[in-house]
Design a protein around this motif. Structure first.
Motif, mmCIF file in Angstrom:
data_model
loop_
_atom_site.group_PDB
_atom_site.id
_atom_site.type_symbol
_atom_site.label_atom_id
_atom_site.label_comp_id
_atom_site.label_asym_id
_atom_site.label_seq_id
_atom_site.Cartn_x
_atom_site.Cartn_y
_atom_site.Cartn_z
ATOM 1 N N ALA A 138 -13.290 -34.417 -8.593
ATOM 2 C CA ALA A 138 -12.010 -34.042 -9.182
ATOM 3 C C ALA A 138 -11.726 -34.775 -10.485
ATOM 4 N N ALA A 139 -12.713 -35.518 -10.995
ATOM 5 C CA ALA A 139 -12.471 -36.359 -12.163
ATOM 6 C C ALA A 139 -13.010 -35.709 -13.432
ATOM 7 N N ARG A 140 -12.204 -35.786 -14.478
ATOM 8 C CA ARG A 140 -12.634 -35.290 -15.772
ATOM 9 C C ARG A 140 -12.221 -36.308 -16.822
ATOM 10 N N THR A 141 -13.059 -36.512 -17.794
ATOM 11 C CA THR A 141 -12.727 -37.437 -18.861
ATOM 12 C C THR A 141 -12.482 -36.628 -20.127
ATOM 13 N N THR A 142 -11.372 -36.896 -20.807
ATOM 14 C CA THR A 142 -11.011 -36.106 -21.971
ATOM 15 C C THR A 142 -10.181 -36.924 -22.931
ATOM 16 N N LEU A 150 -1.963 -29.596 -18.982
ATOM 17 C CA LEU A 150 -3.414 -29.626 -19.117
ATOM 18 C C LEU A 150 -3.951 -28.221 -18.928
ATOM 19 N N LEU A 151 -4.785 -27.776 -19.834
ATOM 20 C CA LEU A 151 -5.430 -26.474 -19.736
ATOM 21 C C LEU A 151 -6.814 -26.707 -19.140
ATOM 22 N N VAL A 152 -7.006 -26.189 -17.938
ATOM 23 C CA VAL A 152 -8.204 -26.519 -17.175
ATOM 24 C C VAL A 152 -9.037 -25.265 -16.919
ATOM 25 N N PRO A 153 -10.220 -25.156 -17.519
ATOM 26 C CA PRO A 153 -11.102 -24.025 -17.211
ATOM 27 C C PRO A 153 -11.746 -24.202 -15.839
ATOM 28 N N GLU A 154 -11.771 -23.130 -15.061
ATOM 29 C CA GLU A 154 -12.485 -23.086 -13.783
ATOM 30 C C GLU A 154 -13.294 -21.803 -13.770
ATOM 31 N N GLY A 155 -14.581 -21.914 -14.084
ATOM 32 C CA GLY A 155 -15.370 -20.705 -14.281
ATOM 33 C C GLY A 155 -14.862 -19.992 -15.521
ATOM 34 N N ASP A 156 -14.580 -18.693 -15.400
ATOM 35 C CA ASP A 156 -14.019 -17.939 -16.521
ATOM 36 C C ASP A 156 -12.504 -18.068 -16.602
ATOM 37 N N ALA A 157 -11.864 -18.505 -15.521
ATOM 38 C CA ALA A 157 -10.406 -18.576 -15.458
ATOM 39 C C ALA A 157 -9.890 -19.828 -16.155
ATOM 40 N N GLY A 163 1.292 -32.583 -13.552
ATOM 41 C CA GLY A 163 1.369 -33.588 -12.505
ATOM 42 C C GLY A 163 0.052 -34.204 -12.106
ATOM 43 N N ALA A 164 -0.984 -34.081 -12.935
ATOM 44 C CA ALA A 164 -2.274 -34.707 -12.635
ATOM 45 C C ALA A 164 -2.176 -36.220 -12.827
ATOM 46 N N ARG A 165 -3.007 -36.946 -12.112
ATOM 47 C CA ARG A 165 -3.060 -38.396 -12.257
ATOM 48 C C ARG A 165 -4.013 -38.754 -13.403
ATOM 49 N N ASP A 182 -7.472 -36.947 -12.641
ATOM 50 C CA ASP A 182 -7.693 -36.512 -11.258
ATOM 51 C C ASP A 182 -6.723 -35.373 -10.978
ATOM 52 N N LEU A 183 -7.257 -34.201 -10.700
ATOM 53 C CA LEU A 183 -6.436 -33.002 -10.515
ATOM 54 C C LEU A 183 -5.988 -32.801 -9.072
ATOM 55 N N THR A 184 -6.384 -33.675 -8.182
ATOM 56 C CA THR A 184 -6.049 -33.518 -6.778
ATOM 57 C C THR A 184 -4.536 -33.475 -6.581
ATOM 58 N N GLY A 185 -4.052 -32.406 -5.954
ATOM 59 C CA GLY A 185 -2.637 -32.275 -5.635
ATOM 60 C C GLY A 185 -1.751 -31.867 -6.794
ATOM 61 N N ALA A 186 -2.326 -31.625 -7.973
ATOM 62 C CA ALA A 186 -1.517 -31.246 -9.133
ATOM 63 C C ALA A 186 -1.079 -29.787 -9.032
#
Length: 346
Positions: A138-142, A150-157, A163-165, A182-186
């Motif tokens: 669930a971790a991304r560095t940016t 936050l604009l988060v790509p998931e596949g093509d979507a 509310g991300a940590r 960390d996007l968990t629970g966002a």
């Protein structure tokens, strides 16, 4: 082989000139070397006041359509802002929010998030997850954080996430800090089932205009070094009069001017929506990144002992140049993309 369209001009108009002057005045006030050095000591007395000043100038909405509260300006005006930001090594979410995220949302036809971005009430960032930087499922560095959306790509979507940590991580360039998300629970809202073209447009715009920031870094390094060498004396002579240094500065001047032309052409083609834009961006990205690093390195070396100190701003620009050269594609990556675009053999 591509050629420049007849209607692409590299000359600045009055609007760009006036905008550049206004931005430089704000940056001169807020981005002093002393204030920027504080970022490396955990003190941020720059980002908030600077962003408020940008909001007063209407810069967050520069690329937002007028119908949504923005200025409806083009990539050329945004490039002017970024070039001045590069000269000052300014810490600002302008590139990540007002350029990349705004371009993505505009391409999607968004009407919910863009008005808040245009007003400067919120900022946004497009998240990426390079394989080498991934630390967990669930971790991304940016970059571009903190951000409200936050604009988060998931596949093509593409999803809008709130509310991300966010956990800051060490960065070479503290004027453009990194963070782990960390996007968990966002809270997640689907923006589009297929946002591939919009994300590509945002990254293309970001890479193209980042070249202007790199030109700003390089031009600061060149001008500051010339001014110093006109005053520094050694063996009873002004150092700038030594023939070997004249040659180095002449070569550096030519390199910076070439970088400026490449960046201006990239911004112009992006502003026009020209089909040559991907090629222009690849050329600018491959050349300007290396030019900025080289110019900053020359500034450090030609300033001698003072250039190596923490007090001199050369280190701020060198770190910014190094970080920018990796931010939206290394020069090598841009050259590889260029080879494909112009059908060069491997």
């Amino acid at each position: 082989m591509t050629t420049a369209p007849a209607d692409v001009s590299l000359l600045a108009d009055d609007v760009e000139t006036d905008l550049r002057a206004s931005v430089r005045k704000v940056l001169d006030k807020h981005c002093t070397p002393e204030a920027l050095n504080g970022l490396y000591d955990g003190r941020d007395e720059v980002t908030g006041p600077l962003w408020s000043a940008f909001v007063e100038l209407g810069l967050p909405g520069l690329l937002v359509p007028e119908s949504l509260g923005g200025a409806g300006a083009s990539a050329r005006e945004a490039a002017a802002v970024l070039e001045e930001s590069g000269r000052a090594a300014a810490p600002s979410p302008f590139l990540t929010s007002s350029v990349v995220a705004t371009t993505v949302l505009t391409a999607l036809g968004d009407t919910e998030i863009l008005p808040a971005l245009a007003a400067g009430e919120q900022t946004a960032a497009l998240l990426v997850r390079p394989t080498a930087l991934r630390h967990g499922p669930a971790a991304r560095t940016t970059v571009g954080l903190p951000a409200d959306v936050l604009l988060v790509p998931e596949g093509d979507a593409l999803y809008a996430v709130r509310g991300a940590r966010v956990t800051p991580v060490s960065s070479l360039d503290m004027t453009r800090p990194l963070a782990e998300v960390d996007l968990t629970g966002a809270e997640r809202t689907l923006l589009a089932e297929d946002a591939t073209a919009a994300v590509d447009a945002g990254l293309l715009m970001g890479a193209g205009l980042l070249a202007s920031e790199q030109v700003g870094i390089a031009r600061w390094a060149l001008e500051t070094t010339i001014a110093y060498l006109k005053e520094r004396r050694q063996f009873g002579r002004v150092v700038g009069g030594f023939q070997a240094l004249k040659h180095r500065l002449a070569d550096l001047y030519a390199e910076v001017e070439q970088a400026d032309a490449a960046a201006r052409y990239a911004a112009a083609t992006l502003a026009l929506g020209d089909t040559d834009a991907p090629v222009a961006v690849a050329v600018a990205g491959s050349f300007c990144g290396e030019a900025a690093v080289h110019a900053a390195e020359e500034a450090v070396q030609l300033h001698g002992g003072i250039g190596m100190t923490w007090e001199h701003p050369a280190h701020l620009h060198l770190k910014r140049a190094k970080a920018d050269a990796l931010l939206l594609g290394s020069p090598e990556a841009h050259r590889a993309a260029l080879a494909v675009l112009v059908d060069l053999e491997a």
